[in-house]
Write an enzyme that holds these catalytic residues in place. Sequence first.
Site, PDB file in Angstrom:
ATOM      1  N   GLU A  93     -31.773  -1.724 -23.017  1.00  0.00           N
ATOM      2  CA  GLU A  93     -32.111  -2.796 -22.065  1.00  0.00           C
ATOM      3  C   GLU A  93     -33.055  -2.311 -20.969  1.00  0.00           C
ATOM      4  OE1 GLU A  93     -29.934  -3.664 -18.692  1.00  0.00           O
ATOM      5  OE2 GLU A  93     -28.135  -2.570 -19.285  1.00  0.00           O
ATOM      6  N   LYS A 116     -17.764  -1.022 -14.421  1.00  0.00           N
ATOM      7  CA  LYS A 116     -17.518  -0.457 -13.095  1.00  0.00           C
ATOM      8  C   LYS A 116     -16.421  -1.243 -12.402  1.00  0.00           C
ATOM      9  CE  LYS A 116     -21.974   1.355 -11.771  1.00  0.00           C
ATOM     10  NZ  LYS A 116     -23.153   0.903 -12.459  1.00  0.00           N
TER      11      LYS A 116
HETATM   12  N1  PSU Z   1     -23.782  -2.703 -14.631  1.00  0.00           N
HETATM   13  C1  PSU Z   1     -24.240  -1.440 -14.465  1.00  0.00           C
HETATM   14  N2  PSU Z   1     -25.570  -1.201 -14.546  1.00  0.00           N
HETATM   15  C2  PSU Z   1     -26.474  -2.198 -14.807  1.00  0.00           C
HETATM   16  C3  PSU Z   1     -25.974  -3.520 -15.000  1.00  0.00           C
HETATM   17  C4  PSU Z   1     -24.634  -3.726 -14.896  1.00  0.00           C
HETATM   18  O1  PSU Z   1     -23.452  -0.544 -14.241  1.00  0.00           O
HETATM   19  O2  PSU Z   1     -27.688  -1.934 -14.852  1.00  0.00           O
HETATM   20  C5  PSU Z   1     -26.932  -4.624 -15.333  1.00  0.00           C
HETATM   21  C6  PSU Z   1     -26.943  -4.875 -16.842  1.00  0.00           C
HETATM   22  O3  PSU Z   1     -28.257  -5.205 -17.254  1.00  0.00           O
HETATM   23  C7  PSU Z   1     -26.044  -6.083 -16.975  1.00  0.00           C
HETATM   24  C8  PSU Z   1     -26.381  -6.843 -15.715  1.00  0.00           C
HETATM   25  O4  PSU Z   1     -26.280  -6.858 -18.130  1.00  0.00           O
HETATM   26  O5  PSU Z   1     -26.514  -5.838 -14.715  1.00  0.00           O
HETATM   27  C9  PSU Z   1     -25.324  -7.849 -15.372  1.00  0.00           C
HETATM   28  O6  PSU Z   1     -25.799  -8.699 -14.362  1.00  0.00           O
HETATM   29  P1  PSU Z   1     -24.941  -9.988 -13.976  1.00  0.00           P
HETATM   30  O7  PSU Z   1     -23.660  -9.462 -13.404  1.00  0.00           O
HETATM   31  O8  PSU Z   1     -25.791 -10.688 -12.955  1.00  0.00           O
HETATM   32  O9  PSU Z   1     -24.751 -10.775 -15.224  1.00  0.00           O
END
Ligand code: PSU
Length: 310
Positions: A28, A162
């Site tokens: 990603e 996390k």
């Molecule tokens: N958690 C991490 N590192 C990240 C992300 C999440 O520890 O880089 C990123 C990933 O791309 C994940 C996104 O898909 O954040 C989720 O965002 P949201 O909570 O807005 O859906």
Amino acid sequence: MQSFNPYLDISPEVQSALDNHQPVVALESTIISHGMPYPQNLETAKGVEAVVRKEGAIPATMAVIKGRIKVGLSEEDLLFMAKEKGILKASRRDMAIIIAQKKSAATTVAATMICANLAGIKIFATGGIGGVHRKGQDTFDISADLQELANTPVAVVSAGIKSILDIPLTLEYLETMGVAVIGVGTDQFPAFYTRESGYPAPYQLDTPGEIAATIQAQESLGLKAGFLIANPIPAEYSMDKKIIDKAIREALADAEAQQITGKEVTPFLLKKIVELTEGKSLFSNIKLVENNARLAAQIARELSVNNHKN
Ligand code: PSU
Ligand code: MN
């Protein structure tokens, strides 16, 4: 073979690997543009691709660049995603708008799964996925990553989630949505920076071969869901739970004080945690992504061997 899509640009290297049923691993770009600072983000993106290659698979990093879905980024594309200001963050709901407006966006886990599925890639490595946020039962802040896992047949290797998120609620949500969560070599669900979250993993598998066989069984059953493959951070890189818990508490309090909402929440928390731990968490983060890329490449190889047998 997937049907032609007018917005999709698959790099020649990835296309050739797909045509020949060689192992390919999706990666990603939100982690590059919004998850880590420059230049560590660029070094990590390149390092992760190198790990995939070393294991005998081809990396396919995804992004939307000027309205085109790129599957497999050039060096120039990686630099653009790492350094350029104003790169958007694309999850499922954002894709059509960003493409039609010819904008550039990093893809989240959900959007990367969509792109991987369009290209015919079955396995994807990242650091952590989104989940149900703390107090999600009041705010409804639930990452679209979870719905995507329920609906798109791409297996995602992560180091768990996390504890900025509500881990037990996320596990309940995934169970409801029909997503199998697999601990790799452990019966504990990992918490990204640490090997254990205090919650069990619903399933344990120990080898890339067993995981590949499970992905193939799911496909044969016609169940169009992904998997969450939870690969704990190697012990030598895991963090002191007290230090990381404190940073997370402070980051959450800051987000609440500044009334951060919507798609800004996750990038805000990630940035705060790196600042609060003075880079210690960034080092662990880089190491766990590499570890996940290695496992994903091994699973991709098993999938490709089985594909050749059929
Ligand atoms: N958690 C991490 N590192 C990240 C992300 C999440 O520890 O880089 C990123 C990933 O791309 C994940 C996104 O898909 O954040 C989720 O965002 P949201 O909570 O807005 O859906
Ligand atoms: Mn959210």
